[in-house]
Design a protein around this motif. Sequence first.
Motif, mmCIF file in Angstrom:
data_model
loop_
_atom_site.group_PDB
_atom_site.id
_atom_site.type_symbol
_atom_site.label_atom_id
_atom_site.label_comp_id
_atom_site.label_asym_id
_atom_site.label_seq_id
_atom_site.Cartn_x
_atom_site.Cartn_y
_atom_site.Cartn_z
ATOM 1 N N LEU A 1 -30.127 11.233 -6.470
ATOM 2 C CA LEU A 1 -31.094 12.535 -7.268
ATOM 3 C C LEU A 1 -32.044 10.915 -8.166
ATOM 4 C CD1 LEU A 1 -28.705 15.024 -8.594
ATOM 5 C CD2 LEU A 1 -30.900 14.985 -6.661
ATOM 6 N N LYS A 2 -31.501 9.762 -8.562
ATOM 7 C CA LYS A 2 -32.052 9.079 -9.023
ATOM 8 C C LYS A 2 -32.653 7.860 -7.971
ATOM 9 C CE LYS A 2 -31.562 9.775 -13.645
ATOM 10 N NZ LYS A 2 -32.438 9.561 -14.881
ATOM 11 N N ARG A 3 -33.759 7.426 -7.729
ATOM 12 C CA ARG A 3 -34.437 6.746 -7.207
ATOM 13 C C ARG A 3 -35.628 5.435 -7.927
ATOM 14 N NH1 ARG A 3 -34.032 8.083 -1.041
ATOM 15 N NH2 ARG A 3 -31.946 9.160 -1.241
ATOM 16 N N GLY A 4 -35.724 4.644 -7.656
ATOM 17 C CA GLY A 4 -37.259 4.220 -7.827
ATOM 18 C C GLY A 4 -36.811 2.735 -9.117
ATOM 19 N N VAL A 5 -37.766 2.915 -9.820
ATOM 20 C CA VAL A 5 -38.068 2.386 -11.439
ATOM 21 C C VAL A 5 -38.792 3.830 -12.328
ATOM 22 C CG1 VAL A 5 -40.186 1.850 -11.354
ATOM 23 C CG2 VAL A 5 -39.182 0.538 -12.209
ATOM 24 N N SER A 6 -37.939 3.234 -13.953
ATOM 25 C CA SER A 6 -38.029 3.761 -14.522
ATOM 26 C C SER A 6 -39.652 3.622 -15.025
ATOM 27 C CB SER A 6 -37.093 4.207 -15.882
ATOM 28 O OG SER A 6 -37.150 2.948 -17.076
ATOM 29 N N ASP A 7 -40.247 4.499 -16.100
ATOM 30 C CA ASP A 7 -41.269 4.084 -16.540
ATOM 31 C C ASP A 7 -40.819 2.782 -17.502
ATOM 32 O OD1 ASP A 7 -42.942 5.684 -15.778
ATOM 33 O OD2 ASP A 7 -42.174 7.762 -17.233
ATOM 34 N N ARG A 8 -39.999 2.636 -17.755
ATOM 35 C CA ARG A 8 -39.374 1.459 -18.759
ATOM 36 C C ARG A 8 -39.320 0.523 -17.828
ATOM 37 N NH1 ARG A 8 -36.059 2.376 -23.976
ATOM 38 N NH2 ARG A 8 -37.604 0.798 -24.794
ATOM 39 N N GLY A 9 -39.252 0.320 -16.897
ATOM 40 C CA GLY A 9 -39.228 -1.402 -15.716
ATOM 41 C C GLY A 9 -37.679 -1.362 -15.141
ATOM 42 N N ILE B 1 -34.743 0.329 -5.120
ATOM 43 C CA ILE B 1 -36.355 -0.437 -4.609
ATOM 44 C C ILE B 1 -36.791 -0.374 -6.187
ATOM 45 C CG2 ILE B 1 -38.746 -0.746 -3.300
ATOM 46 C CD1 ILE B 1 -37.071 0.313 -0.837
ATOM 47 N N PRO B 2 -37.388 -1.602 -6.371
ATOM 48 C CA PRO B 2 -38.010 -1.116 -7.890
ATOM 49 C C PRO B 2 -39.460 -0.644 -7.362
ATOM 50 C CG PRO B 2 -37.638 -3.500 -7.116
ATOM 51 C CD PRO B 2 -37.193 -2.535 -6.188
ATOM 52 N N THR B 3 -39.733 0.469 -7.139
ATOM 53 C CA THR B 3 -41.001 1.061 -6.982
ATOM 54 C C THR B 3 -41.160 2.402 -7.624
ATOM 55 O OG1 THR B 3 -43.164 1.438 -5.594
ATOM 56 C CG2 THR B 3 -41.265 1.576 -4.897
#
Length: 104
Positions: free
Chosen positions: A34-42, A76-78
């Motif tokens: 459910l949580k993947r990638g990067v948030s708006d705060r990095g 993955i940070p995207t």
Amino acid sequence: HGAFIQCKLNDYGRSLNLTLLARRSRHFAGTRYLKRGVSDRGKVANDVEHEQIMHDETTSAASGTFSSFLQVRGSIPTYWTQESSVTMPKPPIVLNRVDPTYHA
């Protein structure tokens, strides 16, 4: 959130202390699907830091010899999403933002 394990080992007459640490970030935590990638705060999803510390007490219990190994893992940070359902076992990955620091 995290874990801590410490144990004393004997290796051919050497007295060793093994410490394992795991620290989980609280900033963008969630289940793996459910949580993947990067948030708006990095902050990347499911960021975990593992550390293994070995202390050899053979020479001196107060000082001894220390060694440490650190591993950091996370999503993955995207910016991306993936719809999950029972009927579609391998859903396509959809990129929904442009990374301004990416250069091809």
